[in-house]
Scaffold this motif. Structure first.
Motif: not given
Length: 770
Positions: A449-468, A739-748
């Protein structure tokens, strides 16, 4: 090998070696084997008993150190899998030392631990230990170095390559004068369709010229190729041909595999793959076709020493390439290689029809052909139902199957979901149940319920990266079913699953390990479940009954799934007593149906090993499911084999590929390769489902493995490992299990919330919503 097994075995049932250590041996006791000493050392390790481990290490050094050092001196590389047991003593000594060093490290004795790790690396660089939970071997020296890195604070979080590795491709001096070889011009097909099939060459020179260099029977042109002479002079052909499976130097790989000591059947398959990787698709198809025509009975061996038939795989390779590359304007019809007794390499028989490839003419290249639209067919009338419940299978007089949910067709678009926070591991008992994890203490379950997608790949959550949340992302992707395994503790999570179903509509395929990893049978790990043991059978039936009674009335239950690759063994003897196992599976299925007539029963096997025995001894099981990893082209003869040997609907309980390809490709290329692999696998599932004319018609879907990268699988749960412990049929040539995920976890650093979206996710959004 699925992650589910080790997670639940360790988290919910205790570590597999948790049993009392035997009393100290007396002077008259027989000398214990090195493997038994290692087993006892793992027991002591689980209990944190450094004193007992030290005694065991002293024992193994006294009895076996001399032999171990002699064996170590004989090696300059890892021994092949079929020779592993010749070096068992060496590996056992190194493993015992490793167990002691690990225990010292965990108890804060870092200097002693580091000294012992260095000793292992220096003396036993080629020692390997088998991990039964994962079904793979791991390098003792490599893990020792990783432990040293941890002690010294070197913990890189995401070492994936981001720049393209140097790559070459074959440049053929003699590419062949026919894009599609007309075999009938150069020989005769004798006894096609029988076990006595043979292609008789009548014009070897003409056939060699048509095929081009490197393909049978053209045995000379490679040596005339200037590129070969240059590669030889530059030293690019040194080493074993197996070292060239995943190299970016595809030109050198082509020359090396042409010279390999393997049989021509194996050589042609890998040459075909090299051409395929290089984008030389017509040449790849010629190599695969050459294999089918000339060497259809070739038998080879997988990493786990199970039989493999390259020519059979080559049939599906060609079909796959033509399917996803309609721009080739090719058609492949009539090819079939049926293997009788595939699990018995001494008595297998191959019935071969080589088929024919042809180039479509201009008038045949329609808009539909350019899009490669498969032909459809009517299903006919229902002739069989697997029960009268709300979920059931139906077979039509066309021979095709459907899964019905409330009398509506349902194709499983499934997901293996086990989100693991970076740093947690079942191996050290730190794994938290994802249905309860609330890391930020806000009263909301984290990953779903609280994961969000890091669309910029910078391991930071921006205002346009909503919790989905993962559940919303899955719903958007098209997922309709999750795969879960039963354990008593999830009964308390029923409210969570009911909420999941209410809000997202996900069905659940509820599994029971059925004694795999000794779960539920009452056996110890070392003893293992014995499917002929009446006590073990009773315990398992009680365990299954508990599951069914707890969940049978829940609206989200799709079906019951028994086992998880039990036919491969590992703390159970289904691999040694398959008849007893499948007879017991059938007994369990009958019991389930007596309690719950509304949901079908399926099995989860490892590929098709012992499929004939399943078909004979488990008639009351409604569907055949299996974990299958064969390659980007799909599942080969799987569907046809199930139809012939079991006459059941079928589905894939696990399939997937890593988003990392080693040094042979950049991270971006690996993501594309992962996406292509999944697309090929899903299209194979789809085109073998009901209504598709050229498929088997018995596919009812599959489960992607997996949603999210799990960092614990290879070694340290805080490091995203890129080590390649096992060869696999993947773009990079190895498993790369983390590395089998459809999603990664960035730098962790933002785990368990951050989702690094990979191309494959968006590929599925298109495939599953079209």
């Amino acid at each position: 090998m699925s992650a589910y097994a080790i997670i639940f075995a360790l988290l919910f049932l205790g570590a597999p070696y948790a049993q009392a250590l035997p009393a100290a041996s007396g002077s008259a006791q027989l000398v214990r084997s090195s493997s038994e000493i290692v087993r006892l050392a793992w027991v002591a390790s689980n209990q944190g008993d450094l004193k007992a481990i030290s005694v065991l290490v002293d024992e193994i050094l006294k009895e076996y150190e001399g032999t171990a050092k002699v064996l170590a001196s004989q090696l300059s590389r890892f021994p092949p899998r079929d020779k592993f047991h010749d070096y068992q003593v060496m590996s056992d000594v190194a493993t015992a030392l490793f167990i002691k060093a690990e225990t010292l490290m965990h108890q804060g004795k870092s200097n002693e631990a580091k000294a012992l790790f260095k000793n292992i690396i220096a003396q036993y660089p080629w020692a390997q230990s088998f991990d039964p939970s994962r079904g793979t071997y791991w390098s003792v020296a490599e893990k020792s170095q990783s432990s040293i890195d941890v002690i010294e604070g070197r913990t890189p979080s995401n070492p994936a390559p981001v720049t393209k590795a140097p790559k070459t491709k074959p440049v053929l001096k003699f590419p062949g004068n026919e894009e599609v070889v007309d075999w009938a011009k150069y020989g005769k097909f004798l006894n096609a369709g029988t076990k006595d099939y043979h292609y008789q060459i009548t014009d070897q020179a003409g056939l060699s010229a048509a095929l081009g260099e490197g393909l049978y029977p053209n045995l000379q042109d490679v040596y005339k190729d200037p590129g070969f002479k240059i590669a030889l002079k530059e030293g690019r052909l040194k080493g074993s041909h197996w070292d060239f499976v995943a190299t970016p130097d595809l030109q050198a790989a082509f020359y090396k595999w042409f010279q390999a000591t393997e049989s021509w059947g194996v050589r042609l398959f890998y040459i075909g793959e090299i051409f395929e990787k290089a984008g030389m698709l017509p040449q790849a198809i010629k190599a695969y076709d050459d294999l089918i025509v000339n060497f259809p009975t070739t038998i080879a061996w997988t990493y786990w020493q199970t039989p493999w038939y390259p020519a059979q795989a080559a049939v599906y390779k060609i079909q796959y390439l033509i399917r996803i590359h309609p721009e080739l304007h090719m058609e492949f019809k009539g090819a079939k290689i049926h293997i009788e007794n595939p699990d018995d390499p001494k008595h297998y028989v191959a019935y071969t029809t080589p088929g024919k490839i042809r180039k479509l003419n201009f008038l045949e290249i329609t808009e539909e052909e350019l899009k490669w639209q498969p032909k459809m067919m009517p299903l006919g009338k229902p002739i069989y139902y697997s029960g009268q419940g709300q979920v059931r299978f139906v077979k039509y007089d066309s021979g095709h199957w459907q899964l019905l949910v409330d009398n509506k067709p349902f194709l499983i678009k499934g997901m293996s979901y086990m989100p693991t926070k970076v740093g947690q591991s079942p191996d050290d008992g730190t794994l938290v149940d994802w249905m309860k994890e609330d890391d930020n203490h806000d009263g909301i379950i984290d990953a779903p319920y609280e994961a969000w997608v890091d669309k910029y790949g910078d391991n930071k959550r921006h205002s346009d990266e909503p919790v989905v949340g993962d559940f919303a992302l899955m719903k958007e992707m098209g997922v309709n079913t999750l795969r879960m395994y039963y354990q008593p503790s999830i009964i308390s999570d029923k409210a969570f699953m009911e909420n999941m179903y209410k809000n997202f509509g996900f069905k659940v395929a509820m599994g029971n390990f059925l004694g795999k990893y000794a779960i539920g049978s009452g056996a110890s790990w070392s003893e293992g479940t014995d499917y002929a043991n009446p006590v073990h059978r009773k315990n398992l039936l009680d365990y299954v009954r508990q599951m069914v009674l707890a969940f049978k009335d829940e609206p989200y239950i799709l079906m019951w799934v028994l086992g998880n690759e039990n036919n491969y063994g590992v703390a159970s003897n289904a691999d040694k007593k398959p008849v007893a196992y499948y007879q017991f599976v059938n007994e369990a299925a009958k019991m389930i149906k007596s309690i719950d007539p509304n949901h079908p029963v399926a099995i989860c096997n490892g590929d098709t090993l012992f499929l004939d025995k399943f078909g004979k001894y488990a008639p009351d099981v409604d569907a055949y499911g299996a974990n299958v990893y064969r390659g980007d082209y799909g599942f080969g003869s799987f569907w046809e084999d199930v139809a012939q040997l079991a006459d059941k609907p079928a589905f894939i309980t696990e399939y997937g590929a890593p988003a990392y390809g080693g040094l042979s490709m950049s991270y971006q290329e690996a993501q594309q390769a992962q996406s292509d692999y999944h697309k090929g696998n899903w299209l194979d599932i789809l085109y073998n489902s009901d209504g598709y004319q050229d498929g088997s018609g018995n596919s009812v879907g599959g489960f992607v493995f997996e949603w999210l990268d799990e960092w614990w699988k290879d070694y340290s749960p805080s490091i995203h490992d890129t080590k390649a412990d096992a060869i696999g049929p993947f773009p990079g040539g190895y498993y790369f299990e983390e590395w089998f995920g459809l999603f990664g976890q960035g730098d962790g650093s933002k785990s368990p919330y951050l989702r690094e979206g990979r191309k494959v996710y968006y590929t599925y959004k298109e495939l599953w919503n079209s």
